[in-house]
Write a protein that holds these residues in place. Structure first.
Motif, PDB file in Angstrom:
ATOM      1  N   TYR B  35     -53.935  46.709 -17.104  1.00 23.24           N
ATOM      2  CA  TYR B  35     -54.120  47.426 -15.850  1.00 23.24           C
ATOM      3  C   TYR B  35     -54.546  46.442 -14.775  1.00 23.24           C
ATOM      4  CZ  TYR B  35     -54.028  51.953 -18.220  1.00 23.24           C
ATOM      5  OH  TYR B  35     -53.645  53.064 -18.936  1.00 23.24           O
ATOM      6  N   GLN B  88     -58.494  42.329 -10.173  1.00 19.92           N
ATOM      7  CA  GLN B  88     -59.067  42.339 -11.511  1.00 19.92           C
ATOM      8  C   GLN B  88     -58.010  42.866 -12.478  1.00 19.92           C
ATOM      9  OE1 GLN B  88     -63.140  42.901 -13.340  1.00 19.92           O
ATOM     10  NE2 GLN B  88     -62.523  45.040 -13.031  1.00 19.92           N
ATOM     11  N   LEU B  90     -57.410  44.277 -16.281  1.00 23.69           N
ATOM     12  CA  LEU B  90     -58.100  44.873 -17.425  1.00 23.69           C
ATOM     13  C   LEU B  90     -57.112  45.087 -18.563  1.00 23.69           C
ATOM     14  CD1 LEU B  90     -60.157  47.521 -15.472  1.00 23.69           C
ATOM     15  CD2 LEU B  90     -61.161  45.742 -16.895  1.00 23.69           C
ATOM     16  N   GLY B 106     -61.334  45.805 -22.298  1.00 27.39           N
ATOM     17  CA  GLY B 106     -62.034  44.537 -22.223  1.00 27.39           C
ATOM     18  C   GLY B 106     -62.855  44.485 -20.945  1.00 27.39           C
TER      19      GLY B 106
END
Lengths: 115, 114
Positions: B35, B88, B90, B106
């Motif tokens: 993601y 970010q 994920l 994670g």
């Protein structure tokens, strides 16, 4: 198309009060929902889930309510603590696509707990 | 105790560089996901895998690629990083028989492309 979304981007509550975080969905065929908590700098963590044949499910200090009539679910946190400060996501059921399916995550609500 | 590991935790890299974000899980989960999440925003699925040698693109168009040669490993590669890739990332996994339940995430890799 299908969507899962939250009503408010932020929510501020006093420590010790109860918190209510809301979520709406559009797919009437949805049969399963999950709430996740994401703390700063971490990945989301599973909190609680609910199936469409239920209208309420309780966990430790958390309760999820499902209203299929208005396609709405909420997460209630009792006696909110500073450690509850995080972003909360509701996630919808798998959405079928060619060759597979995947979960839909709504935009999160950031919960601030005031001491 | 984390059962899914992402490295690096933070990465600052120059435009045009090739990078690989690592993700490994020790739970034997067949399904794994990547993601992308901008600060304060929702998660967008960019890749998923239902098992070894199985990969699919997700909702969000991404210039990254993934591979799944081993059950426990699901790396994501950007051939030529750009500032628009700053975000970010994920990684998550789940049990094959319980889609949507028990997604284990994670801690993420925060990527900055300068």
């Amino acid at each position: 198309g299908e969507s899962v979304g939250l009503h408010l981007p932020t929510l501020s509550v006093q420590e010790g009060d109860n918190s209510i975080i809301n979520c709406a969905y559009s797919n009437s065929a949805s049969d399963y929902f999950i709430w996740y908590k994401q703390e700063s700098g971490k990945g989301p963590q599973f909190i609680i889930d609910i199936r469409s044949n239920m209208d309420k499910r309780q966990g430790q200090r958390v309760t999820v309510l499902l209203n299929k009539t208005v396609k709405h679910l909420s997460l209630q946190i009792a006696a909110t603590q500073p450690g509850d400060s995080a972003v909360y996501f509701c996630a919808g059921p798998p959405r079928s696509t060619t060759g597979g399916f995947k979960t839909i995550f709504g935009a999160g609500t950031r919960l601030f707990v005031k001491a | 105790e984390a059962d899914i590991y992402q490295t690096p935790r933070y990465l600052v890299i120059g435009t045009g560089k090739k990078i690989t974000l690592e993700c490994s899980q020790t739970m034997g989960h067949d399904k794994m996901y990547w993601y992308q999440q901008d600060p304060g925003m929702e998660l967008h699925l960019i890749h998923y895998s239902y098992g070894v040698n199985s990969t699919e693109k997700g909702d969000l168009s991404s210039e990254s690629t993934v591979s799944r040669i081993r059950t426990e490993h699901f790396p994501l590669t950007l051939e030529s990083a750009r500032p628009s890739h700053t975000s970010q990332y994920l990684c998550a996994s789940s049990e094959a028989t319980r889609e949507g339940h028990g997604y284990t995430f994670g801690s993420g890799t925060r990527l900055t492309v300068v």
